[in-house]
Design a protein around this motif. Structure first.
Motif, PDB file in Angstrom:
ATOM      1  N   SER A   1      -7.532 -37.444 -48.665  1.00 19.70           N
ATOM      2  CA  SER A   1      -8.261 -38.460 -49.445  1.00 19.70           C
ATOM      3  C   SER A   1      -9.449 -38.035 -49.908  1.00 19.70           C
ATOM      4  CB  SER A   1      -8.520 -39.587 -48.566  1.00 19.70           C
ATOM      5  OG  SER A   1      -9.128 -40.614 -49.430  1.00 19.70           O
ATOM      6  N   LYS A   2      -9.983 -38.399 -51.210  1.00 26.31           N
ATOM      7  CA  LYS A   2     -11.118 -37.656 -51.688  1.00 26.31           C
ATOM      8  C   LYS A   2     -12.151 -39.024 -51.678  1.00 26.31           C
ATOM      9  CE  LYS A   2      -9.441 -34.323 -54.754  1.00 26.31           C
ATOM     10  NZ  LYS A   2      -7.859 -34.183 -54.449  1.00 26.31           N
ATOM     11  N   ASP A   3     -11.598 -40.286 -51.149  1.00 20.73           N
ATOM     12  CA  ASP A   3     -12.504 -41.259 -51.170  1.00 20.73           C
ATOM     13  C   ASP A   3     -13.540 -41.224 -49.750  1.00 20.73           C
ATOM     14  OD1 ASP A   3     -13.609 -43.909 -50.715  1.00 20.73           O
ATOM     15  OD2 ASP A   3     -11.540 -44.856 -50.960  1.00 20.73           O
ATOM     16  N   ILE A   4     -14.750 -40.980 -50.040  1.00 20.90           N
ATOM     17  CA  ILE A   4     -15.625 -40.908 -48.949  1.00 20.90           C
ATOM     18  C   ILE A   4     -15.877 -42.188 -48.325  1.00 20.90           C
ATOM     19  CG2 ILE A   4     -16.777 -38.750 -50.175  1.00 20.90           C
ATOM     20  CD1 ILE A   4     -19.106 -40.712 -50.889  1.00 20.90           C
ATOM     21  N   LEU A   5     -15.549 -43.226 -48.652  1.00 21.63           N
ATOM     22  CA  LEU A   5     -15.733 -44.546 -47.971  1.00 21.63           C
ATOM     23  C   LEU A   5     -14.541 -44.961 -47.346  1.00 21.63           C
ATOM     24  CD1 LEU A   5     -17.506 -46.583 -51.074  1.00 21.63           C
ATOM     25  CD2 LEU A   5     -18.463 -45.397 -49.033  1.00 21.63           C
ATOM     26  N   ARG A   6     -13.503 -44.360 -47.450  1.00 26.09           N
ATOM     27  CA  ARG A   6     -12.215 -44.716 -46.719  1.00 26.09           C
ATOM     28  C   ARG A   6     -12.373 -43.929 -45.341  1.00 26.09           C
ATOM     29  NH1 ARG A   6      -7.187 -46.664 -47.434  1.00 26.09           N
ATOM     30  NH2 ARG A   6      -5.640 -45.634 -46.023  1.00 26.09           N
ATOM     31  N   PRO A   7     -12.048 -44.611 -44.201  1.00 27.30           N
ATOM     32  CA  PRO A   7     -12.093 -43.878 -42.992  1.00 27.30           C
ATOM     33  C   PRO A   7     -10.980 -43.036 -42.849  1.00 27.30           C
ATOM     34  CG  PRO A   7     -12.131 -46.384 -42.498  1.00 27.30           C
ATOM     35  CD  PRO A   7     -12.010 -46.180 -43.972  1.00 27.30           C
ATOM     36  N   LYS A   8     -11.367 -41.891 -42.209  1.00 23.26           N
ATOM     37  CA  LYS A   8     -10.326 -40.797 -42.089  1.00 23.26           C
ATOM     38  C   LYS A   8      -8.963 -41.494 -41.133  1.00 23.26           C
ATOM     39  CE  LYS A   8     -13.379 -36.903 -42.376  1.00 23.26           C
ATOM     40  NZ  LYS A   8     -12.954 -35.853 -43.305  1.00 23.26           N
ATOM     41  N   ASP A   9      -9.240 -42.275 -40.333  1.00 21.57           N
ATOM     42  CA  ASP A   9      -7.949 -42.586 -39.731  1.00 21.57           C
ATOM     43  C   ASP A   9      -7.983 -44.403 -39.657  1.00 21.57           C
ATOM     44  OD1 ASP A   9      -6.184 -43.392 -37.667  1.00 21.57           O
ATOM     45  OD2 ASP A   9      -7.099 -42.736 -35.889  1.00 21.57           O
ATOM     46  N   VAL A  10      -6.887 -44.570 -40.351  1.00 16.68           N
ATOM     47  CA  VAL A  10      -6.795 -46.197 -40.616  1.00 16.68           C
ATOM     48  C   VAL A  10      -5.417 -46.615 -39.913  1.00 16.68           C
ATOM     49  CG1 VAL A  10      -7.913 -46.440 -42.690  1.00 16.68           C
ATOM     50  CG2 VAL A  10      -5.628 -45.938 -42.571  1.00 16.68           C
ATOM     51  N   SER A  11      -5.190 -45.875 -38.852  1.00 16.11           N
ATOM     52  CA  SER A  11      -3.745 -46.162 -37.869  1.00 16.11           C
ATOM     53  C   SER A  11      -4.011 -47.293 -37.238  1.00 16.11           C
ATOM     54  CB  SER A  11      -3.434 -45.026 -37.325  1.00 16.11           C
ATOM     55  OG  SER A  11      -4.174 -44.554 -36.479  1.00 16.11           O
ATOM     56  N   LEU A  12      -2.942 -48.186 -36.783  1.00 15.21           N
ATOM     57  CA  LEU A  12      -3.142 -49.310 -35.856  1.00 15.21           C
ATOM     58  C   LEU A  12      -2.502 -48.834 -34.423  1.00 15.21           C
ATOM     59  CD1 LEU A  12      -1.761 -52.196 -38.223  1.00 15.21           C
ATOM     60  CD2 LEU A  12      -3.936 -51.240 -37.953  1.00 15.21           C
ATOM     61  N   ASN A  13      -2.982 -49.487 -33.444  1.00 16.11           N
ATOM     62  CA  ASN A  13      -2.779 -49.111 -32.100  1.00 16.11           C
ATOM     63  C   ASN A  13      -2.175 -50.497 -31.658  1.00 16.11           C
ATOM     64  OD1 ASN A  13      -2.344 -48.537 -29.389  1.00 16.11           O
ATOM     65  ND2 ASN A  13      -4.175 -47.286 -29.180  1.00 16.11           N
ATOM     66  N   SER A  14      -0.667 -50.350 -31.226  1.00 20.65           N
ATOM     67  CA  SER A  14      -0.081 -51.528 -30.738  1.00 20.65           C
ATOM     68  C   SER A  14       0.223 -51.437 -29.197  1.00 20.65           C
ATOM     69  CB  SER A  14       1.378 -51.730 -31.384  1.00 20.65           C
ATOM     70  OG  SER A  14       2.088 -50.424 -30.822  1.00 20.65           O
ATOM     71  N   LYS A  15      -0.404 -50.841 -28.329  1.00 20.23           N
ATOM     72  CA  LYS A  15      -0.317 -50.681 -26.975  1.00 20.23           C
ATOM     73  C   LYS A  15      -0.751 -51.876 -26.460  1.00 20.23           C
ATOM     74  CE  LYS A  15      -0.783 -45.770 -26.614  1.00 20.23           C
ATOM     75  NZ  LYS A  15      -1.610 -44.461 -26.171  1.00 20.23           N
ATOM     76  N   ASN A  16      -1.991 -52.436 -26.845  1.00 21.28           N
ATOM     77  CA  ASN A  16      -2.409 -53.729 -26.307  1.00 21.28           C
ATOM     78  C   ASN A  16      -1.350 -54.955 -26.255  1.00 21.28           C
ATOM     79  OD1 ASN A  16      -4.130 -55.292 -24.776  1.00 21.28           O
ATOM     80  ND2 ASN A  16      -5.215 -56.021 -26.903  1.00 21.28           N
ATOM     81  N   THR A  17      -0.689 -55.049 -27.565  1.00 17.85           N
ATOM     82  CA  THR A  17       0.178 -55.973 -27.839  1.00 17.85           C
ATOM     83  C   THR A  17       1.432 -55.777 -27.086  1.00 17.85           C
ATOM     84  OG1 THR A  17      -0.740 -55.955 -30.250  1.00 17.85           O
ATOM     85  CG2 THR A  17       1.380 -57.149 -29.941  1.00 17.85           C
ATOM     86  N   GLN A  18       1.797 -54.629 -26.971  1.00 17.65           N
ATOM     87  CA  GLN A  18       3.018 -54.146 -26.199  1.00 17.65           C
ATOM     88  C   GLN A  18       3.069 -54.494 -24.684  1.00 17.65           C
ATOM     89  OE1 GLN A  18       5.325 -50.632 -27.405  1.00 17.65           O
ATOM     90  NE2 GLN A  18       3.442 -50.183 -28.421  1.00 17.65           N
ATOM     91  N   LYS A  19       1.858 -54.167 -24.121  1.00 17.08           N
ATOM     92  CA  LYS A  19       1.407 -54.617 -22.759  1.00 17.08           C
ATOM     93  C   LYS A  19       1.431 -55.869 -22.605  1.00 17.08           C
ATOM     94  CE  LYS A  19      -2.474 -54.363 -19.575  1.00 17.08           C
ATOM     95  NZ  LYS A  19      -3.666 -54.007 -19.661  1.00 17.08           N
ATOM     96  N   ASN A  20       0.639 -56.797 -23.141  1.00 14.42           N
ATOM     97  CA  ASN A  20       0.413 -58.356 -23.171  1.00 14.42           C
ATOM     98  C   ASN A  20       1.986 -58.890 -23.414  1.00 14.42           C
ATOM     99  OD1 ASN A  20      -2.237 -59.188 -22.457  1.00 14.42           O
ATOM    100  ND2 ASN A  20      -2.514 -57.612 -23.970  1.00 14.42           N
ATOM    101  N   LEU A  21       2.660 -58.442 -24.321  1.00 12.20           N
ATOM    102  CA  LEU A  21       3.850 -59.318 -24.499  1.00 12.20           C
ATOM    103  C   LEU A  21       5.237 -58.548 -23.759  1.00 12.20           C
ATOM    104  CD1 LEU A  21       3.779 -59.309 -28.518  1.00 12.20           C
ATOM    105  CD2 LEU A  21       3.493 -61.285 -26.421  1.00 12.20           C
ATOM    106  N   ASN A  22       4.826 -57.443 -22.857  1.00 11.39           N
ATOM    107  CA  ASN A  22       5.758 -56.800 -21.973  1.00 11.39           C
ATOM    108  C   ASN A  22       7.151 -56.449 -22.920  1.00 11.39           C
ATOM    109  OD1 ASN A  22       6.871 -55.835 -19.594  1.00 11.39           O
ATOM    110  ND2 ASN A  22       7.937 -57.578 -19.179  1.00 11.39           N
ATOM    111  N   LEU A  23       6.716 -55.619 -24.123  1.00  8.72           N
ATOM    112  CA  LEU A  23       7.684 -55.360 -25.036  1.00  8.72           C
ATOM    113  C   LEU A  23       7.383 -53.749 -25.343  1.00  8.72           C
ATOM    114  CD1 LEU A  23       7.749 -58.299 -27.719  1.00  8.72           C
ATOM    115  CD2 LEU A  23       9.443 -57.746 -25.904  1.00  8.72           C
ATOM    116  N   LYS A  24       8.330 -53.338 -25.657  1.00  9.98           N
ATOM    117  CA  LYS A  24       8.143 -51.805 -26.300  1.00  9.98           C
ATOM    118  C   LYS A  24       8.555 -51.643 -27.794  1.00  9.98           C
ATOM    119  CE  LYS A  24       9.597 -46.937 -25.454  1.00  9.98           C
ATOM    120  NZ  LYS A  24       9.187 -46.454 -26.806  1.00  9.98           N
ATOM    121  N   PHE A  25       7.790 -51.558 -28.848  1.00  6.26           N
ATOM    122  CA  PHE A  25       8.091 -51.657 -30.018  1.00  6.26           C
ATOM    123  C   PHE A  25       8.812 -50.186 -30.352  1.00  6.26           C
ATOM    124  CE2 PHE A  25       4.076 -54.503 -31.252  1.00  6.26           C
ATOM    125  CZ  PHE A  25       4.658 -55.423 -30.478  1.00  6.26           C
ATOM    126  N   PRO A  26       9.705 -50.398 -31.350  1.00  2.00           N
ATOM    127  CA  PRO A  26      10.433 -49.028 -31.825  1.00  2.00           C
ATOM    128  C   PRO A  26       9.621 -48.286 -32.583  1.00  2.00           C
ATOM    129  CG  PRO A  26      11.095 -51.074 -33.209  1.00  2.00           C
ATOM    130  CD  PRO A  26      10.291 -51.443 -32.095  1.00  2.00           C
TER     131      PRO A  26
END
Length: 85
Positions: A44-69
């Motif tokens: 990306s050439k957008d200097i205002l955009r963060p390099k990493d915009v990924s989401l982390n579902s570990k907390n959700t999976q842990k609290n719901l006792n689920l494994k997301f595919p």
């Protein structure tokens, strides 16, 4: 379920793996037997955009006792369900 547990925090609803747009394109191309060499990886050439915009579902999976595919698993399941309709 999260409301019932009175949990606090940020809960992402996403796949179980960390992917960028390039990797998503490669996965889709491979599933449908398309030429993944046509997918070009660019920074990306957008200097205002963060390099990493990924989401982390570990907390959700842990609290719901689920494994997301993983993305490939979700696409394959949906694809096969649509074939059988």
């Amino acid at each position: 379920r999260l409301l019932e547990k009175e949990t606090e925090g940020i809960f992402h609803l996403c796949g179980s793996e960390r992917l960028n747009k390039y990797n998503i394109g490669i996965i889709i191309a491979n599933i449908f037997k398309l030429d993944n060499q046509l997918i070009i990886k660019e920074k990306s050439k957008d200097i205002l955009r963060p390099k990493d915009v990924s989401l982390n579902s570990k907390n959700t999976q842990k609290n719901l006792n689920l494994k997301f595919p993983k993305l490939k698993e979700m696409i394959m399941e949906e694809y096969h369900e649509n074939l059988n309709r």
